[in-house]
Write a protein that holds these residues in place. Structure first.
Motif, PDB file in Angstrom:
ATOM      1  N   LYS A  52      38.354   3.465  83.975  1.00  0.00           N
ATOM      2  CA  LYS A  52      38.890   4.662  83.329  1.00  0.00           C
ATOM      3  C   LYS A  52      39.847   5.424  84.242  1.00  0.00           C
ATOM      4  O   LYS A  52      40.877   5.933  83.802  1.00  0.00           O
ATOM      5  N   LYS A  73      33.453  11.754  89.149  1.00  0.00           N
ATOM      6  CA  LYS A  73      33.642  11.172  87.821  1.00  0.00           C
ATOM      7  C   LYS A  73      32.426  10.364  87.394  1.00  0.00           C
ATOM      8  O   LYS A  73      32.005  10.414  86.233  1.00  0.00           O
ATOM      9  N   ASP A  80      30.674  11.842  84.104  1.00  0.00           N
ATOM     10  CA  ASP A  80      30.820  11.043  82.891  1.00  0.00           C
ATOM     11  C   ASP A  80      29.507  10.421  82.438  1.00  0.00           C
ATOM     12  O   ASP A  80      29.287  10.234  81.237  1.00  0.00           O
ATOM     13  N   GLU A  82      25.035  13.319  73.247  1.00  0.00           N
ATOM     14  CA  GLU A  82      26.353  13.653  73.771  1.00  0.00           C
ATOM     15  C   GLU A  82      27.318  12.521  73.456  1.00  0.00           C
ATOM     16  O   GLU A  82      26.920  11.397  73.147  1.00  0.00           O
ATOM     17  N   ASP A  83      28.596  12.821  73.525  1.00  0.00           N
ATOM     18  CA  ASP A  83      29.616  11.823  73.245  1.00  0.00           C
ATOM     19  C   ASP A  83      29.692  10.805  74.379  1.00  0.00           C
ATOM     20  O   ASP A  83      29.295  11.062  75.509  1.00  0.00           O
ATOM     21  N   ASN A  84      30.235   9.655  74.049  1.00  0.00           N
ATOM     22  CA  ASN A  84      30.505   8.621  75.036  1.00  0.00           C
ATOM     23  C   ASN A  84      31.952   8.787  75.502  1.00  0.00           C
ATOM     24  O   ASN A  84      32.871   8.669  74.700  1.00  0.00           O
ATOM     25  N   PRO A  85      32.173   9.076  76.772  1.00  0.00           N
ATOM     26  CA  PRO A  85      33.529   9.374  77.250  1.00  0.00           C
ATOM     27  C   PRO A  85      34.390   8.141  77.520  1.00  0.00           C
ATOM     28  O   PRO A  85      35.510   8.277  78.008  1.00  0.00           O
ATOM     29  N   TYR A  86      33.883   6.947  77.190  1.00  0.00           N
ATOM     30  CA  TYR A  86      34.627   5.740  77.496  1.00  0.00           C
ATOM     31  C   TYR A  86      35.233   5.109  76.251  1.00  0.00           C
ATOM     32  O   TYR A  86      34.667   5.185  75.162  1.00  0.00           O
ATOM     33  N   THR A  87      36.400   4.479  76.414  1.00  0.00           N
ATOM     34  CA  THR A  87      37.141   3.927  75.295  1.00  0.00           C
ATOM     35  C   THR A  87      36.571   2.582  74.865  1.00  0.00           C
ATOM     36  O   THR A  87      35.888   1.894  75.635  1.00  0.00           O
TER      37      THR A  87
END
Length: 364
Positions: free
Chosen positions: A90, A176, A180, A255-260
């Motif tokens: 990332k 990070k 993350d 929570e959201d997943n911050p990875y694409t």
């Protein structure tokens, strides 16, 4: 009162309360028959804990020793390399990282001057000295892995590769990784009536420990339940869900997943190689059963402040009856490549008895 004493008192009070009101046991699972299997394993090895979670919902389908799986934080070792790999991907531009660039592993990582160990590091790490008196961190293979790119380093669990890349900018990498992956936060579980450890802020540590976090060392602590939640979000390629049990609960986004999706799919592809050619390649599972192994990672974590003792971990994803599961196995006084892997194999045979029967009938 220091934080460790406070935490122990808090847990003790919680246990006494649960005993007083007559609750605290995990519900009766359809997989509760696995208890005897784990107990038998413990009698020949050491204390263990297991979490079996449905990936799509976050529902805990089985748990053994929830007082460990939910309420304790433990050093995860190489399980963190998966998180480190995604962090490197990332932030590759900021870290000057390329997944194709190879690192030569000769079995030793020598900290540079900016990573010189301080007094607390000497109590935390096993830092042997070479013939010239220079201190180093060991790789998982004493003689090294040779040239490693990101995929091969993840599949073969190369310490030197991740330590080298994390050391390019320890502060940025660690911040990070920590943020993350919410490494200081609980899973926000709904596993009445077990209490998760409080959220922590673990940022004021030495440069060497920030780099060592890339391989799950240096005092980084996670619960088996947290490991299950994070890995489920990788294999699901979706948000992190609040773990729960009981028939009246529904999935809730923690929570959201911050990875694409692209990076997650790349990692899932790499993890699929671990049971075939990586550190779990001799996992003894029949191909004739109803369990399909999708991917895995092993870990051997050094006990914090006990640098010559280790814990063993295996986390894997499998498909059974059209459902996806994550299985997390923790073994005290063990390693991921031996005891934890062995227990995972035994449990999978019990989860899918047809696998064992098919293997016998086919003469395998």
């Amino acid at each position: 009162m220091n934080s460790k004493v406070y935490y122990k008192i808090r847990i003790l009070c919680a246990v006494l309360f649960l005993c007083a009101v007559g609750i605290g046991a995990a519900p009766k699972f359809s997989y509760s028959y696995l208890d005897e299997t784990v107990k038998e394993f413990e009698s020949k090895n050491s204390t263990s804990s297991v979490v079996l979670m449905e990936i799509e919902s976050g529902k805990v389908e089985y748990i053994y020793r929830p007082e460990i799986a939910v309420s304790k934080k433990l050093p995860p070792g190489s399980l963190v390399k998966t998180f480190s790999a995604l962090t490197l991907l990332k932030y590759k531009d900021n870290l000057g990282f390329s997944p194709e660039k190879k690192v030569l592993c000769k079995g030793r990582f020598y900290p540079k001057e900016n990573l010189a160990p301080i007094k607390s590091d000497l109590n935390t790490f096993h830092l042997p000295q070479d013939e010239n008196g220079k201190e180093y961190l060991r790789c998982s293979l004493a003689k090294g892995h040779g040239e490693m790119d990101l995929r091969s380093a993840l599949v073969q669990s190369c310490n030197v590769y991740f330590l080298t890349n994390a050391s390019s900018d320890p502060d940025l990498f660690y911040s990070k990784l920590y943020e993350d992956w919410s490494l200081g936060k609980s899973t926000r579980s709904r596993l009445d009536s077990y209490i998760e450890p409080s959220d922590t802020n673990f940022t004021s540590i030495s440069p060497l420990r920030k780099v060592a976090a890339s391989i799950g060392e240096g005092g980084l602590l996670l619960s088996p339940l947290k490991i299950s939640q994070l890995y489920a979000s990788i294999w699901k390629e979706g948000p992190r869900l609040s773990p729960y049990w009981g028939p009246d609960r529904k999935p809730i986004r923690s929570e959201d997943n911050p990875y694409t999706g692209k990076d997650l799919r790349w990692i899932v592809s790499a993890l699929s190689e671990v049971p075939r050619s990586g550190t779990l390649k001799d996992l003894n599972i029949s191909e004739n059963g109803n369990v399909e192994i999708l991917g895995a990672k092993t870990g051997t974590g050094t006990k914090f402040m006990h640098k010559y003792e280790t814990h063993g971990w295996t986390v894997l994803s499998f498909r059974k009856d059209q459902k996806l599961y994550v299985l997390t196995v923790f073994v005290d006084n063990g390693s991921g490549g031996n005891q934890a892997k062995s227990l995972a194999s035994i449990l999978l045979d019990k989860i899918d008895p047809k696998s064992k029967n098919s293997a016998i009938k086919s003469g395998k």
